[in-house]
Motif scaffolding. Structure first.
Motif, PDB file in Angstrom:
ATOM      1  N   UNK A 335       0.389  -1.485  -0.346  1.00  0.00           N
ATOM      2  CA  UNK A 335      -0.156   0.123   0.342  1.00  0.00           C
ATOM      3  C   UNK A 335       0.601   1.533  -0.300  1.00  0.00           C
ATOM      4  N   UNK A 336       2.157   0.848   0.465  1.00  0.00           N
ATOM      5  CA  UNK A 336       2.709   2.201   1.036  1.00  0.00           C
ATOM      6  C   UNK A 336       4.160   2.020   1.007  1.00  0.00           C
ATOM      7  N   UNK A 337       5.529   2.819   0.749  1.00  0.00           N
ATOM      8  CA  UNK A 337       6.388   2.017   1.797  1.00  0.00           C
ATOM      9  C   UNK A 337       6.999   1.733   2.341  1.00  0.00           C
ATOM     10  N   UNK A 338       7.216   0.857   2.923  1.00  0.00           N
ATOM     11  CA  UNK A 338       7.531   0.356   5.144  1.00  0.00           C
ATOM     12  C   UNK A 338       8.639  -0.503   4.833  1.00  0.00           C
ATOM     13  N   UNK A 339       9.061   0.434   5.847  1.00  0.00           N
ATOM     14  CA  UNK A 339      10.070  -0.986   6.434  1.00  0.00           C
ATOM     15  C   UNK A 339       9.521  -1.431   7.027  1.00  0.00           C
ATOM     16  N   UNK A 340      10.301  -2.725   6.623  1.00  0.00           N
ATOM     17  CA  UNK A 340      10.257  -4.462   7.110  1.00  0.00           C
ATOM     18  C   UNK A 340      11.101  -4.989   7.551  1.00  0.00           C
ATOM     19  N   UNK A 341      10.811  -5.498   9.127  1.00  0.00           N
ATOM     20  CA  UNK A 341      11.903  -7.294   9.750  1.00  0.00           C
ATOM     21  C   UNK A 341      11.110  -8.169   8.900  1.00  0.00           C
ATOM     22  N   UNK A 342      12.507  -9.236   8.400  1.00  0.00           N
ATOM     23  CA  UNK A 342      11.832  -9.368   7.447  1.00  0.00           C
ATOM     24  C   UNK A 342      11.181 -11.222   8.567  1.00  0.00           C
ATOM     25  N   UNK A 343      10.313 -11.574   7.820  1.00  0.00           N
ATOM     26  CA  UNK A 343       9.986 -13.149   9.101  1.00  0.00           C
ATOM     27  C   UNK A 343      10.577 -14.607   9.129  1.00  0.00           C
ATOM     28  N   UNK A 344      10.607 -15.728   9.720  1.00  0.00           N
ATOM     29  CA  UNK A 344      11.380 -16.992   9.767  1.00  0.00           C
ATOM     30  C   UNK A 344      10.568 -17.357   8.579  1.00  0.00           C
ATOM     31  N   UNK A 345      11.788 -18.479   7.534  1.00  0.00           N
ATOM     32  CA  UNK A 345      11.029 -19.184   7.306  1.00  0.00           C
ATOM     33  C   UNK A 345      10.761 -20.481   7.344  1.00  0.00           C
ATOM     34  N   UNK A 346       9.848 -20.911   6.493  1.00  0.00           N
ATOM     35  CA  UNK A 346       9.323 -22.090   6.978  1.00  0.00           C
ATOM     36  C   UNK A 346      10.299 -23.345   6.082  1.00  0.00           C
ATOM     37  N   UNK A 347      10.875 -23.125   4.756  1.00  0.00           N
ATOM     38  CA  UNK A 347      11.214 -24.397   4.291  1.00  0.00           C
ATOM     39  C   UNK A 347      12.952 -23.987   4.648  1.00  0.00           C
ATOM     40  N   UNK A 348      13.845 -25.093   4.310  1.00  0.00           N
ATOM     41  CA  UNK A 348      15.188 -25.382   4.289  1.00  0.00           C
ATOM     42  C   UNK A 348      16.105 -24.904   3.494  1.00  0.00           C
ATOM     43  N   UNK A 349      17.105 -23.949   4.095  1.00  0.00           N
ATOM     44  CA  UNK A 349      17.585 -22.923   3.552  1.00  0.00           C
ATOM     45  C   UNK A 349      18.856 -24.119   2.544  1.00  0.00           C
ATOM     46  N   UNK A 350      19.525 -23.626   1.786  1.00  0.00           N
ATOM     47  CA  UNK A 350      21.069 -24.235   1.436  1.00  0.00           C
ATOM     48  C   UNK A 350      21.696 -23.551   1.163  1.00  0.00           C
ATOM     49  N   UNK A 351      23.074 -23.451   0.881  1.00  0.00           N
ATOM     50  CA  UNK A 351      23.782 -22.247   0.040  1.00  0.00           C
ATOM     51  C   UNK A 351      24.624 -22.014   1.549  1.00  0.00           C
ATOM     52  N   UNK A 352      24.160 -20.642   1.863  1.00  0.00           N
ATOM     53  CA  UNK A 352      25.068 -19.674   3.270  1.00  0.00           C
ATOM     54  C   UNK A 352      26.611 -19.515   3.012  1.00  0.00           C
ATOM     55  N   UNK A 353      26.585 -19.359   3.714  1.00  0.00           N
ATOM     56  CA  UNK A 353      28.053 -18.657   4.285  1.00  0.00           C
ATOM     57  C   UNK A 353      28.902 -19.711   4.566  1.00  0.00           C
ATOM     58  N   UNK A 354      30.463 -20.176   4.588  1.00  0.00           N
ATOM     59  CA  UNK A 354      30.454 -21.440   4.864  1.00  0.00           C
ATOM     60  C   UNK A 354      31.967 -20.614   6.544  1.00  0.00           C
ATOM     61  N   UNK A 355      31.614 -21.348   7.580  1.00  0.00           N
ATOM     62  CA  UNK A 355      32.248 -20.856   8.926  1.00  0.00           C
ATOM     63  C   UNK A 355      33.613 -20.957   8.928  1.00  0.00           C
ATOM     64  N   UNK A 356      34.425 -19.836   9.147  1.00  0.00           N
ATOM     65  CA  UNK A 356      36.133 -19.833   9.468  1.00  0.00           C
ATOM     66  C   UNK A 356      35.529 -21.148  10.683  1.00  0.00           C
TER      67      UNK A 356
END
Length: 361
Positions: A335-356
């Protein structure tokens, strides 16, 4: 259901934020620098579209981030898990031996795309290019397994030169080709709810681009059927850069420019995700009516965003201060420009950062 809940208002955390699902019939630009949570947040929106609409999606996935879109998280709840399990989500892999393999047919490529693949120029290589134009008249040479042998057996010296070119480039040896098996375009024609093309495992750098080109050409060729589909392109700068360098990149960019300009009336809608707006061809970027913006620091990029997405006003400047998972949404789907804190994923995410790796103790 037309409203998709994607998170909460950034400044009033108890207020949920919804996107209007009906307005994904316009092109969408999704932007955020590395570490902003861009891919995770994109998954939040795609999940809502899967669960609350009947809109088919094609996801071009260069980093295997969405290959587990068909797996609900344990925290999602039994109801969501059941709905995900019964949703038709097909994942086509470029390297894994299990599951469906990502294949396309060489013969399905347009003649200009075949020429781009074979590095043929209609002016610099007129004879070979002309042979390519008419090679479909000789059905016995089309199959990728016998094409070079058939060309070499011809009495036409031009055919033999074309055979040498094909053989030297080794393009017919790619794992991408179907060689008689089913293809990803066959699956797309069935319109599953989501078709994920895992593009990251090919051996040759041009293979994922040819895979994308084959699918986009197929959709464009059949556009008059007017069967809606949302074409999601992650890391879109790889497929439609402002200054394409190779013939294949130019062919792919031209196809995306055409879809951006004319595809909406045929139900071909783009959702382009990238780190910087200046990495996307301006004739594609300028056609986007929806904006999802996460953290972006570069002043040049912010100026470009403010210029192209004037409907967001001066709100884009706050994206410099966003932390991970925070976003601005603007355009037709809200409806109008809105700042958002995104919600949580419901499915599994692949990829992502490699840990040090750290030392214990």
């Amino acid at each position: 259901m037309t409203q998709l809940t994607i998170g909460t208002e950034l400044d009033t955390p108890n207020t949920s934020v919804q996107l209007d699902a009906r307005r994904f019939n316009r092109h969408t630009f999704w932007c955020g620098q590395s570490g902003s949570g861009k891919t995770y947040a994109l998954g939040v929106v795609l999940e809502q579209l899967l669960l609350h609409t009947e809109l088919p999606m094609l996801i071009l996935d260069p980093n295997s981030d969405f290959v587990r879109l068909n797996e609900a998280r344990e925290t999602a709840g039994d109801d969501v898990a059941a709905r995900v399990a019964e949703t038709d989500i097909r994942v086509f892999h470029s390297s894994r031996s299990d599951g469906e393999r990502l294949h396309v047919r060489y013969v399905d490529l347009s003649t200009p795309s075949k020429a781009a693949l074979l590095q043929l120029d209609p002016i610099a290589d007129p004879e070979e290019y002309n042979l390519l134009l008419h090679i479909e008249e000789h059905t016995e040479v089309i199959d990728t397994d016998n094409m070079v042998a058939r060309l070499r057996a011809s009495d036409d010296p031009g055919m033999r030169r074309l055979a040498n070119r094909v053989d030297n480039l080794e393009v017919l040896d790619w794992d991408l080709w179907s060689r008689g098996s089913t293809t990803v375009t066959d699956a797309i024609d069935e319109r599953p709810r989501a078709t994920v093309m895992d593009l990251g495992g090919f051996a040759h750098q041009a293979e994922p681009k040819i895979a994308a080109l084959a699918v986009l050409e197929h959709l464009w060729r059949n556009r008059e059927e007017r069967r809606p589909i949302l074409i999601v392109i992650d890391e879109a700068h790889n497929l439609c850069p402002p200054n394409p360098r190779t013939d294949v990149e130019r062919a792919l960019t031209e196809q995306l420019v055409q879809i951006a300009a004319e595809g909406r009336k045929f139900g071909l809608w783009l959702l382009l995700s990238t780190q910087r707006p200046t990495k996307i061809h301006p004739n594609v970027l300028s056609q986007c009516d929806n904006l999802g913006l996460m953290r972006v620091n570069a002043p040049r990029d912010l100026a470009e965003l403010a210029d192209v997405f004037g409907f967001a006003g001066d709100k884009v400047s706050r994206s410099q201060r966003f932390t991970q998972g925070q976003a601005l949404f603007a355009g037709g789907f809200i409806a109008q420009p809105t700042y958002v804190q995104m919600g949580q994923r419901l499915t599994e995410e692949s990829g992502g950062d490699v840990r040090v790796p750290l030392r214990e103790g």
